[in-house]
Design a protein around this motif. Structure first.
Motif, mmCIF file in Angstrom:
data_model
loop_
_atom_site.group_PDB
_atom_site.id
_atom_site.type_symbol
_atom_site.label_atom_id
_atom_site.label_comp_id
_atom_site.label_asym_id
_atom_site.label_seq_id
_atom_site.Cartn_x
_atom_site.Cartn_y
_atom_site.Cartn_z
ATOM 1 N N ASP A 43 0.368 -1.446 -0.045
ATOM 2 C CA ASP A 43 0.297 0.267 -0.242
ATOM 3 C C ASP A 43 0.761 1.158 0.091
ATOM 4 O OD1 ASP A 43 1.583 0.267 2.231
ATOM 5 O OD2 ASP A 43 -1.104 0.186 3.527
ATOM 6 N N GLY A 44 2.237 1.457 0.078
ATOM 7 C CA GLY A 44 3.353 2.503 -0.447
ATOM 8 C C GLY A 44 3.592 2.888 0.879
ATOM 9 N N VAL A 45 2.955 2.246 1.809
ATOM 10 C CA VAL A 45 3.074 2.945 3.605
ATOM 11 C C VAL A 45 3.753 1.394 4.085
ATOM 12 C CG1 VAL A 45 2.132 3.907 5.602
ATOM 13 C CG2 VAL A 45 1.989 4.247 3.286
ATOM 14 N N VAL A 46 4.249 1.525 5.654
ATOM 15 C CA VAL A 46 4.529 -0.060 6.514
ATOM 16 C C VAL A 46 4.769 0.852 7.301
ATOM 17 C CG1 VAL A 46 6.878 -0.854 7.550
ATOM 18 C CG2 VAL A 46 6.601 -0.820 5.302
ATOM 19 N N ASP A 47 3.405 0.379 8.594
ATOM 20 C CA ASP A 47 2.986 1.047 9.677
ATOM 21 C C ASP A 47 3.901 0.992 10.928
ATOM 22 O OD1 ASP A 47 1.836 -1.450 10.140
ATOM 23 O OD2 ASP A 47 0.090 -0.407 10.079
ATOM 24 N N GLU A 48 3.413 0.934 11.958
ATOM 25 C CA GLU A 48 3.816 0.642 12.379
ATOM 26 C C GLU A 48 4.340 -0.512 13.352
ATOM 27 O OE1 GLU A 48 4.094 1.465 17.534
ATOM 28 O OE2 GLU A 48 4.230 2.864 16.274
ATOM 29 N N HIS A 49 3.368 -1.027 12.938
ATOM 30 C CA HIS A 49 2.873 -2.939 13.106
ATOM 31 C C HIS A 49 3.807 -3.598 12.160
ATOM 32 C CE1 HIS A 49 1.143 -6.725 13.761
ATOM 33 N NE2 HIS A 49 1.236 -6.908 12.969
ATOM 34 N N GLU A 50 3.552 -3.435 11.650
ATOM 35 C CA GLU A 50 4.565 -4.308 9.550
ATOM 36 C C GLU A 50 5.085 -4.136 10.223
ATOM 37 O OE1 GLU A 50 1.376 -2.759 6.544
ATOM 38 O OE2 GLU A 50 2.349 -1.277 6.906
ATOM 39 N N ARG A 51 6.650 -2.826 10.948
ATOM 40 C CA ARG A 51 7.588 -2.402 11.054
ATOM 41 C C ARG A 51 8.534 -3.350 11.683
ATOM 42 N NH1 ARG A 51 11.497 2.855 11.476
ATOM 43 N NH2 ARG A 51 12.985 2.022 12.161
ATOM 44 N N ALA A 52 7.442 -3.525 13.019
ATOM 45 C CA ALA A 52 8.032 -4.468 14.312
ATOM 46 C C ALA A 52 7.901 -5.555 13.845
ATOM 47 C CB ALA A 52 6.990 -4.234 15.231
ATOM 48 N N ASN A 53 7.411 -6.196 12.647
ATOM 49 C CA ASN A 53 7.146 -7.313 12.267
ATOM 50 C C ASN A 53 8.281 -7.952 11.068
ATOM 51 O OD1 ASN A 53 5.668 -10.007 12.474
ATOM 52 N ND2 ASN A 53 4.716 -9.704 10.439
ATOM 53 N N LEU A 54 8.633 -6.788 10.865
ATOM 54 C CA LEU A 54 9.714 -6.700 9.812
ATOM 55 C C LEU A 54 11.449 -6.903 11.003
ATOM 56 C CD1 LEU A 54 8.890 -4.871 7.012
ATOM 57 C CD2 LEU A 54 8.982 -7.014 6.576
ATOM 58 N N GLU A 55 11.005 -6.058 11.511
ATOM 59 C CA GLU A 55 12.164 -6.137 12.144
ATOM 60 C C GLU A 55 12.933 -7.043 13.475
ATOM 61 O OE1 GLU A 55 11.627 -2.440 14.182
ATOM 62 O OE2 GLU A 55 13.167 -0.979 12.834
ATOM 63 N N ARG A 56 11.236 -7.979 13.350
ATOM 64 C CA ARG A 56 11.641 -9.147 14.523
ATOM 65 C C ARG A 56 11.578 -9.981 13.720
ATOM 66 N NH1 ARG A 56 8.354 -13.493 13.815
ATOM 67 N NH2 ARG A 56 7.154 -12.801 13.255
ATOM 68 N N ILE A 57 11.012 -10.684 12.490
ATOM 69 C CA ILE A 57 11.853 -11.086 11.267
ATOM 70 C C ILE A 57 13.155 -11.010 11.315
ATOM 71 C CG2 ILE A 57 11.948 -12.439 9.105
ATOM 72 C CD1 ILE A 57 8.828 -11.150 9.232
ATOM 73 N N ALA A 58 14.435 -10.195 10.610
ATOM 74 C CA ALA A 58 15.241 -10.056 10.969
ATOM 75 C C ALA A 58 15.695 -10.414 12.123
ATOM 76 C CB ALA A 58 15.261 -8.560 10.025
ATOM 77 N N ASN A 59 15.143 -9.826 13.112
ATOM 78 C CA ASN A 59 16.209 -9.883 13.958
ATOM 79 C C ASN A 59 16.566 -11.756 13.991
ATOM 80 O OD1 ASN A 59 16.960 -7.514 14.818
ATOM 81 N ND2 ASN A 59 14.547 -7.421 15.883
ATOM 82 N N ASP A 60 15.072 -11.833 14.166
ATOM 83 C CA ASP A 60 15.129 -13.829 13.920
ATOM 84 C C ASP A 60 16.229 -14.147 12.933
ATOM 85 O OD1 ASP A 60 13.146 -13.630 16.400
ATOM 86 O OD2 ASP A 60 11.562 -14.833 15.023
ATOM 87 N N MET A 61 16.063 -13.903 11.895
ATOM 88 C CA MET A 61 17.440 -14.378 10.706
ATOM 89 C C MET A 61 18.444 -14.448 11.638
ATOM 90 S SD MET A 61 15.903 -13.681 7.712
ATOM 91 C CE MET A 61 17.015 -14.233 6.413
ATOM 92 N N HIS A 62 18.706 -13.248 11.925
ATOM 93 C CA HIS A 62 20.526 -12.752 12.730
ATOM 94 C C HIS A 62 20.813 -13.500 13.592
ATOM 95 C CE1 HIS A 62 23.958 -10.593 13.548
ATOM 96 N NE2 HIS A 62 23.438 -10.827 14.684
ATOM 97 N N ARG A 63 19.904 -13.722 14.343
ATOM 98 C CA ARG A 63 19.928 -15.197 15.638
ATOM 99 C C ARG A 63 20.532 -16.197 15.006
ATOM 100 N NH1 ARG A 63 16.868 -18.826 17.406
ATOM 101 N NH2 ARG A 63 14.975 -17.765 16.804
ATOM 102 N N ARG A 64 19.738 -16.871 13.559
ATOM 103 C CA ARG A 64 19.630 -18.037 13.414
ATOM 104 C C ARG A 64 21.183 -18.091 12.695
ATOM 105 N NH1 ARG A 64 15.522 -21.374 13.156
ATOM 106 N NH2 ARG A 64 14.253 -19.867 12.968
ATOM 107 N N ILE A 65 21.099 -17.239 12.142
ATOM 108 C CA ILE A 65 22.679 -16.867 11.144
ATOM 109 C C ILE A 65 23.752 -17.352 12.464
ATOM 110 C CG2 ILE A 65 24.500 -15.544 9.797
ATOM 111 C CD1 ILE A 65 21.654 -14.480 8.712
ATOM 112 N N GLN A 66 23.353 -16.365 13.214
ATOM 113 C CA GLN A 66 24.389 -16.869 14.727
ATOM 114 C C GLN A 66 24.423 -17.987 15.211
ATOM 115 O OE1 GLN A 66 26.667 -14.233 14.599
ATOM 116 N NE2 GLN A 66 25.882 -13.284 13.156
#
Length: 76
Positions: A43-66
């Motif tokens: 929709d051309g906008v990343v709201d606060e909830h979407e951003r938090a969800n994306l950051e959670r997924i990225a943090n989980d990926m970072h943890r898995r890589i480590q």
């Protein structure tokens, strides 16, 4: 402190199969991140909830890589 922390498994509990499983999980994570990113930006906008969800997924990926790297160093 903003870090990702996890317990290292005992060396006798891990092998190449465990590394392969971590790689498979990471590939699944990339697919999940791609889907969620596409939906969040549709929709051309990343709201606060979407951003938090994306950051959670990225943090989980970072943890898995480590974890994957730590297992590699312990096995080899």
């Amino acid at each position: 402190s903003g870090g990702s922390f996890f317990a290292h498994p005992a060396i006798d509990e891990v092998d190449n199969d465990e590394l392969f499983t971590k790689f498979q999980q990471l590939l699944e994570d990339f697919g999940h991140l791609g889907r969620v990113h596409r939906e969040a930006t549709a929709d051309g906008v990343v709201d606060e909830h979407e951003r938090a969800n994306l950051e959670r997924i990225a943090n989980d990926m970072h943890r898995r890589i480590q974890e994957l790297l730590a297992l590699t160093w312990r096995i080899y």
